[in-house]
Design a protein around this motif. Structure first.
Motif, PDB file in Angstrom:
ATOM      1  N   TRP A  26       0.841  -1.197   0.000  1.00  0.00           N
ATOM      2  CA  TRP A  26       0.000   0.000   0.000  1.00  0.00           C
ATOM      3  C   TRP A  26       0.878   1.249   0.000  1.00  0.00           C
ATOM      4  CZ3 TRP A  26      -0.837   4.155   3.309  1.00  0.00           C
ATOM      5  CH2 TRP A  26      -1.952   4.930   3.031  1.00  0.00           C
ATOM      6  N   CYS A  27       1.907   1.277   0.835  1.00  0.00           N
ATOM      7  CA  CYS A  27       2.808   2.439   0.885  1.00  0.00           C
ATOM      8  C   CYS A  27       3.470   2.664  -0.470  1.00  0.00           C
ATOM      9  CB  CYS A  27       3.869   2.245   1.958  1.00  0.00           C
ATOM     10  SG  CYS A  27       3.252   2.324   3.653  1.00  0.00           S
ATOM     11  N   ASP A  28       3.920   1.579  -1.116  1.00  0.00           N
ATOM     12  CA  ASP A  28       4.553   1.704  -2.424  1.00  0.00           C
ATOM     13  C   ASP A  28       3.574   2.231  -3.468  1.00  0.00           C
ATOM     14  OD1 ASP A  28       6.943   0.808  -1.366  1.00  0.00           O
ATOM     15  OD2 ASP A  28       6.663  -1.258  -2.054  1.00  0.00           O
ATOM     16  N   SER A  29       2.331   1.756  -3.437  1.00  0.00           N
ATOM     17  CA  SER A  29       1.348   2.219  -4.412  1.00  0.00           C
ATOM     18  C   SER A  29       0.995   3.690  -4.170  1.00  0.00           C
ATOM     19  CB  SER A  29       0.095   1.349  -4.403  1.00  0.00           C
ATOM     20  OG  SER A  29      -0.656   1.530  -3.232  1.00  0.00           O
ATOM     21  N   MET A  30       0.981   4.115  -2.910  1.00  0.00           N
ATOM     22  CA  MET A  30       0.703   5.523  -2.612  1.00  0.00           C
ATOM     23  C   MET A  30       1.859   6.412  -3.077  1.00  0.00           C
ATOM     24  SD  MET A  30      -2.297   5.861  -1.475  1.00  0.00           S
ATOM     25  CE  MET A  30      -2.256   7.545  -0.894  1.00  0.00           C
ATOM     26  N   LYS A  31       3.092   5.927  -2.996  1.00  0.00           N
ATOM     27  CA  LYS A  31       4.234   6.707  -3.471  1.00  0.00           C
ATOM     28  C   LYS A  31       4.143   6.939  -4.971  1.00  0.00           C
ATOM     29  CE  LYS A  31       7.400   5.146   0.110  1.00  0.00           C
ATOM     30  NZ  LYS A  31       8.548   4.277   0.429  1.00  0.00           N
ATOM     31  N   ASP A  32       3.559   5.967  -5.707  1.00  0.00           N
ATOM     32  CA  ASP A  32       3.418   6.075  -7.154  1.00  0.00           C
ATOM     33  C   ASP A  32       2.216   6.916  -7.567  1.00  0.00           C
ATOM     34  OD1 ASP A  32       5.652   4.475  -7.477  1.00  0.00           O
ATOM     35  OD2 ASP A  32       4.487   2.633  -7.682  1.00  0.00           O
ATOM     36  N   LYS A  33       1.254   7.084  -6.667  1.00  0.00           N
ATOM     37  CA  LYS A  33       0.031   7.832  -6.968  1.00  0.00           C
ATOM     38  C   LYS A  33       0.314   9.328  -6.851  1.00  0.00           C
ATOM     39  CE  LYS A  33      -4.794   8.024  -5.400  1.00  0.00           C
ATOM     40  NZ  LYS A  33      -5.766   7.455  -4.448  1.00  0.00           N
ATOM     41  N   PRO A  34      -0.140  10.141  -7.823  1.00  0.00           N
ATOM     42  CA  PRO A  34       0.087  11.598  -7.736  1.00  0.00           C
ATOM     43  C   PRO A  34      -0.486  12.165  -6.429  1.00  0.00           C
ATOM     44  CG  PRO A  34      -0.774  11.001  -9.899  1.00  0.00           C
ATOM     45  CD  PRO A  34      -0.864   9.770  -9.037  1.00  0.00           C
ATOM     46  N   LYS A  35       0.278  12.995  -5.773  1.00  0.00           N
ATOM     47  CA  LYS A  35      -0.130  13.556  -4.476  1.00  0.00           C
ATOM     48  C   LYS A  35      -1.446  14.331  -4.572  1.00  0.00           C
ATOM     49  CE  LYS A  35       3.832  12.288  -2.579  1.00  0.00           C
ATOM     50  NZ  LYS A  35       4.227  11.149  -3.373  1.00  0.00           N
ATOM     51  N   GLY A  36      -1.717  14.928  -5.710  1.00  0.00           N
ATOM     52  CA  GLY A  36      -2.952  15.671  -5.892  1.00  0.00           C
ATOM     53  C   GLY A  36      -4.186  14.781  -5.920  1.00  0.00           C
TER      54      GLY A  36
END
Length: 56
Positions: A26-36
């Motif tokens: 989950w952390c890795d997928s969130m790092k790849d997801k645009p912060k916006g």
């Protein structure tokens, strides 16, 4: 009634595929997801589980 059952089945299927909040995946997928695109809850959970790694 059949539409409701189909909708619930689809929701259950989709949520079963999502990684558990706070897991490495989950952390890795969130790092790849645009912060916006993050929700406020995702940002809070990311900080809690991926940055500060607090245990409940």
């Amino acid at each position: 009634m059949k539409k409701l059952g189909l909708l619930l089945a689809c929701c259950a299927f989709l949520t079963a595929c999502a990684p558990e909040v706070g897991s490495k995946k989950w952390c890795d997928s969130m790092k790849d997801k645009p912060k916006g695109d993050w929700t406020a809850n995702e940002a809070k959970d990311f900080a809690k589980h991926c940055v500060f790694k607090t245990e409940e």
